[in-house]
Enzyme design. Structure first.
Site, PDB file in Angstrom:
ATOM      1  N   HIS A  88       0.760  -1.331   0.020  1.00 32.34           N
ATOM      2  CA  HIS A  88       0.029  -0.186  -0.039  1.00 32.34           C
ATOM      3  C   HIS A  88       0.998   1.294  -0.023  1.00 32.34           C
ATOM      4  O   HIS A  88       0.373   2.361  -0.401  1.00 32.34           O
ATOM      5  CB  HIS A  88      -1.115   0.020   1.276  1.00 32.34           C
ATOM      6  CG  HIS A  88      -0.420   0.298   2.483  1.00 32.34           C
ATOM      7  ND1 HIS A  88      -0.260  -0.702   3.420  1.00 32.34           N
ATOM      8  CD2 HIS A  88      -0.299   1.499   2.884  1.00 32.34           C
ATOM      9  CE1 HIS A  88       0.080   0.040   4.573  1.00 32.34           C
ATOM     10  NE2 HIS A  88       0.109   1.274   4.453  1.00 32.34           N
ATOM     11  N   ASP A 224       1.145  -7.646   2.217  1.00 26.78           N
ATOM     12  CA  ASP A 224       1.291  -6.259   2.153  1.00 26.78           C
ATOM     13  C   ASP A 224       2.709  -5.817   1.805  1.00 26.78           C
ATOM     14  O   ASP A 224       3.307  -5.257   2.808  1.00 26.78           O
ATOM     15  CB  ASP A 224       0.704  -5.474   3.185  1.00 26.78           C
ATOM     16  CG  ASP A 224       0.501  -4.030   2.679  1.00 26.78           C
ATOM     17  OD1 ASP A 224       0.876  -3.629   1.571  1.00 26.78           O
ATOM     18  OD2 ASP A 224      -0.426  -3.379   3.541  1.00 26.78           O
ATOM     19  N   SER A 657       4.054   2.163   8.408  1.00 31.78           N
ATOM     20  CA  SER A 657       3.550   1.268   7.432  1.00 31.78           C
ATOM     21  C   SER A 657       4.959   1.005   6.494  1.00 31.78           C
ATOM     22  O   SER A 657       5.741   2.102   6.253  1.00 31.78           O
ATOM     23  CB  SER A 657       2.775   1.635   6.536  1.00 31.78           C
ATOM     24  OG  SER A 657       1.560   1.320   6.952  1.00 31.78           O
TER      25      SER A 657
HETATM   26  N1  ARG Z   1      -4.807   0.658   7.447  1.00 28.75           N
HETATM   27  C1  ARG Z   1      -3.514   0.647   6.963  1.00 28.75           C
HETATM   28  C2  ARG Z   1      -2.514   1.943   7.004  1.00 28.75           C
HETATM   29  O1  ARG Z   1      -3.190   2.803   7.754  1.00 28.75           O
HETATM   30  C3  ARG Z   1      -3.424   0.295   5.515  1.00 28.75           C
HETATM   31  C4  ARG Z   1      -3.804   0.949   4.433  1.00 28.75           C
HETATM   32  C5  ARG Z   1      -4.011   0.646   2.954  1.00 28.75           C
HETATM   33  N2  ARG Z   1      -4.813  -0.445   2.881  1.00 28.75           N
HETATM   34  C6  ARG Z   1      -6.250  -0.301   2.427  1.00 28.75           C
HETATM   35  N3  ARG Z   1      -7.089  -1.444   2.412  1.00 28.75           N
HETATM   36  N4  ARG Z   1      -6.691   0.919   2.267  1.00 28.75           N
HETATM   37  O2  ARG Z   1      -2.220   2.562   6.117  1.00 28.75           O
HETATM   38  N1  ASP Z   2      -1.116   1.588   7.918  1.00 31.60           N
HETATM   39  C1  ASP Z   2      -0.405   2.350   8.639  1.00 31.60           C
HETATM   40  C2  ASP Z   2       0.407   3.184   7.691  1.00 31.60           C
HETATM   41  O1  ASP Z   2       0.434   3.243   6.370  1.00 31.60           O
HETATM   42  C3  ASP Z   2       0.011   2.085   9.762  1.00 31.60           C
HETATM   43  C4  ASP Z   2      -0.761   2.294  11.069  1.00 31.60           C
HETATM   44  O2  ASP Z   2      -1.439   3.343  11.107  1.00 31.60           O
HETATM   45  O3  ASP Z   2      -0.756   1.516  12.031  1.00 31.60           O
HETATM   46  O4  ASP Z   2       1.406   3.765   8.004  1.00 31.60           O
END
Ligand code: ARG
Ligand code: ASP
Length: 722
Positions: A88, A224, A657
């Site tokens: 991502h 990921d 991330s």
């Molecule tokens: N929650 C994770 C972060 O905050 C991954 C985000 C990307 N993935 C998604 N399905 N939108 O970045």
């Molecule tokens: N998914 C988040 C990021 O892209 C990480 C988090 O917020 O835990 O940095």
């Protein structure tokens, strides 16, 4: 009564200490680890030293940690500059190379040799060369009696001097950042690499398995990751893209462990957490969870519903809107989790209890009364005023400026401004036109007008319903008078008459652009709408917000200092600010709800259980099923199982991330990519029982690269430790 408060206060502190005995909240400054954390980390099982993690005289782990783009972390995993981050995080780059014919997003991409690695103009990775406490120098010339403005201008002058000194006779980039709300300052000297090429990405149904349905949730089965490579000039220094560039020879590359993880293992996360607000008062938590999050959640849900209705049966639109959808959805879901988490924790009451204890402490001394007596009341007052302005700001950003035709129109603002400049030359204009064309091209590559028109109507409706009549952008006046409140009719006319409703119209206009034609832009209804929003921002939001922020900065600086004085024995970690930090904890399962228990690890079996060929997020490739059926896991499996993800108690946030998850020996065991839904309030308040960071097991990464993609030549570059 006094005694009661004292007992209350002590019990809060003791409770906090008991909790931290097993999970360690905090994002710590690498250069202070030796002094503040090394002993505890070693007591928890770490076998290396703080110097192995951060050292400026010898190469150390930190030399392999990179800020990826502006908002993720990545790490170097081979002596030839191979870089590992999340799928991502590489998403936009992967998308930018994707078309219906070469859909790398859906099908994955693997460079089978160096020539096939794809450049990504604009993408950078940044390595920290060194950091330094510059608080003394920064505060030179600052006095108690100075106004906030004066203070800021002295800080600016001091900061520029420090920065210039640090950049003298080298190719480094330096900057100074405030810590503890401006009570301390650190200098960061960095090296920015600019030729970053895409090396590999799994297909979406691995890299994004579970999609937005599983996002922010455990148990998780997402592969990921994506791979890039740093290219440099012949002197091994950063350079703009050139085909003559060569792979970077890093100071350090992280060895990869095949040993796996067990419950209670020590782990740490080394990366660039973006922003946390652990020390703010209850009023801030109220504003965030009662106004800010619900407002944004509602607006984003409306947009997401519209996107979904178009993406579901249109593959082209799905590619075009995938990154936009993911980024809207990510915030939407996070804020829902955050609100729930704060409620479950009684977060507001916890802060209020703390504030009671704080008032008690202040009242116990006349000097403190003088210095801090009004502090909480003042903070309360600023947050009250901020809440109103902030609410209108959110509508402007999410609803008004969230309309794509408005974004398109704003691309022409520089050209309009230049055209109005007296004495502007044809050459200057031509340059600006070329640049505008380029931006416009990028914009329309991912634009689908029917989606935008629907969003346009919905957003203006919701915005209009929530904006006070005496404080709203001028467009609502127009809608009320000229269109009798019929937003759909207004939208129809805008999309009909504005050149910004299609790329062809904008390009046709730009093809024959002359200085005087800026007047035509000014008359364009799309441009006029954008103009309304910007004018409203300048007149009704910008100055108000800036003033409130200044007040808040100054009060929070004092509140932070006071909190540190109140608990002199406590180690305070600074709130995240996109600088390099270390978080550490242990691999641990958890109870998300009454009677429900979540294991700490997932495996390939779980992917097969989730499989649903009819649901986009849960499609599984035949190749993966075959490997699973044959238990063909190579050396990456463990007792006939193929581990996929695991969780631990590391305190992380957005920006972490892509961060390496490391074991007691400093070897790579995983890649951080998310948190559990029950724990997303950790940006405001960390709960060791509920907060878990989610990591990709490094063995699943290796399995996918080697066994699934047949890109074993990349694994050969890495240093595997068995
Ligand atoms: N929650 C994770 C972060 O905050 C991954 C985000 C990307 N993935 C998604 N399905 N939108 O970045
Ligand atoms: N998914 C988040 C990021 O892209 C990480 C988090 O917020 O835990 O940095």
């Amino acid at each position: 009564m006094k005694n009661l408060y004292r007992i209350l206060f002590i019990s809060i502190v003791v409770a906090a200490q008991i909790q931290t005995a097993q999970a360690k909240e905090g994002m710590w400054i690498p250069m202070l680890l030796e002094q503040l954390n090394q002993k505890e980390m070693q007591d928890m099982g770490m076998r290396i030293t703080a110097k192995d993690i951060y050292d400026i005289n010898h190469s150390s782990l930190k030399d392999a940690i990179l800020l990826f783009g502006g908002g993720c972390t990545a790490e170097i995993i081979s002596d030839e500059g191979l870089v590992l981050t999340n799928h991502h995080c590489g998403y936009r780059s992967i998308q930018s190379h994707s078309t219906i014919e070469h859909d790398y997003l859906t099908d994955g991409f693997w460079a089978m040799n160096r020539n096939e690695e794809l450049p990504n103009p604009g993408l950078t990775v940044t390595r920290l060369v060194r950091m330094e406490d510059v608080t003394q120098q920064m505060l030179e010339g600052i006095t108690q009696s100075m106004s906030e403005k004066e203070r800021e201008s002295v800080l600016k002058i001091n900061g520029d001097k420090i920065k210039a000194e640090a950049e003298k006779e080298n190719h480094y980039k330096a900057y100074v950042r405030a810590f503890y709300y401006g009570n301390e300052f650190y200098l960061f000297v960095t090296e920015v690499f600019k030729d970053i090429r895409l090396v590999g990405a799994p297909p979406s149904n691995i890299g994004k398995f579970g999609g937005d349905t599983d996002n922010w949730m455990w148990p998780r089965h997402t592969g990921d990751f994506s791979l890039f490579r740093i290219y440099v000039n012949k002197d091994n220094e950063p350079a703009e893209y050139s085909k003559d560039n060569v792979p970077y020879k890093p100071l350090y590359s992280i060895p990869i462990s095949l040993k796996g993880v067990k419950e209670d293992d020590f782990t740490f996360i080394f990366g660039f957490p973006g922003r946390t607000q652990e020390y703010v008062p209850s009023y801030a938590i109220e504003m965030i969870t009662q106004m800010q999050n619900p407002t944004r959640i509602a607006l984003r849900r409306q947009k997401l519903d519209i996107y979904e209705s178009f993406m579901i049966d249109n593959p082209k639109v799905r590619i075009q809107y995938s990154a936009k959808y993911a980024s809207l959805s990510n915030g939407w879901k996070k804020w829902i989790g955050e609100d729930k988490g704060i409620r479950k924790l009684n977060g507001i009451e916890k802060k209020q209890d703390y504030e009671k204890a704080f008032r008690q402490w202040v009242d116990a001394s006349p000097e403190r009364q003088k210095e801090y007596g009004e502090l909480l009341n003042e903070l309360n007052d600023v947050y009250n005023r901020t809440t109103d302005v902030q609410k209108q700001f959110i509508y402007l950003l999410e609803a008004g400026l969230g309309i794509e035709i408005v974004k398109a129109a704003r691309q022409l603002t520089p050209l309009v401004e230049l055209s109005q400049k007296p004495g502007v030359t044809d050459e200057e204009l031509e340059k600006a036109v070329t640049k505008t064309k380029k931006n416009i091209g990028k914009f329309y590559k991912d634009y689908y007008q029917p989606i935008d028109q629907k969003v346009f109507v919905k957003m203006l409706q919701t915005y209009g319903d929530n904006a006070p009549e005496e404080n709203r952008p001028a467009v609502f006046e127009l809608i009320d008078t000229k269109y009798k409140g019929d937003i759909a009719k207004y939208a129809g006319e805008v999309f009909d008459k504005s050149m910004f409703s299609s790329e062809e119209k904008v390009n046709a206009f730009l093809a024959k652009y002359k200085k005087q034609k800026y007047k035509k832009i000014l008359k364009d209804p799309g441009y006029q709408l954008a103009n309304d929003f910007i004018t409203y921002y300048r007149n009704n939001i910008q100055t108000q917000r800036a003033q409130l922020n200044t007040e808040l900065d100054s009060l929070m600086r004092i509140y932070m200092k006071a909190q540190m004085e109140m608990e002199p024995g406590k180690r305070f970690y600074p709130d995240a600010n996109s600088t390099l930090r270390v978080a550490y904890g242990k691999v641990k399962p958890y109870y998300p709800r009454d009677a429900v228990f979540y294991e700490y690890q997932t495996t390939l079996k779980g992917i097969m259980e989730k499989e649903d060929p009819n649901v986009y997020d849960y499609v599984v490739e035949d190749k993966l099923k075959e490997l699973y059926a044959n238990k063909d896991f190579g050396k990456y499996g463990e007792d006939g199982r193929m581990p996929v993800c695991f969780i631990a108690t590391n305190h992380t946030t957005g920006g972490n991330s892509g961060s390496p998850a490391l074991n007691a020996d400093g070897e790579l065991i995983g890649v951080n990519f998310d948190r559990d839904w029950e724990g997303t309030m950790s940006d405001l308040m960390f709960d060791p029982d509920q907060c878990r960071n989610i990591m990709l097991d490094i063995r699943y990464f290796l399995f996918i690269v080697d066994k699934f993609a047949g890109a074993g030549h990349l694994v050969d570059e890495m240093n595997l430790v068995e």
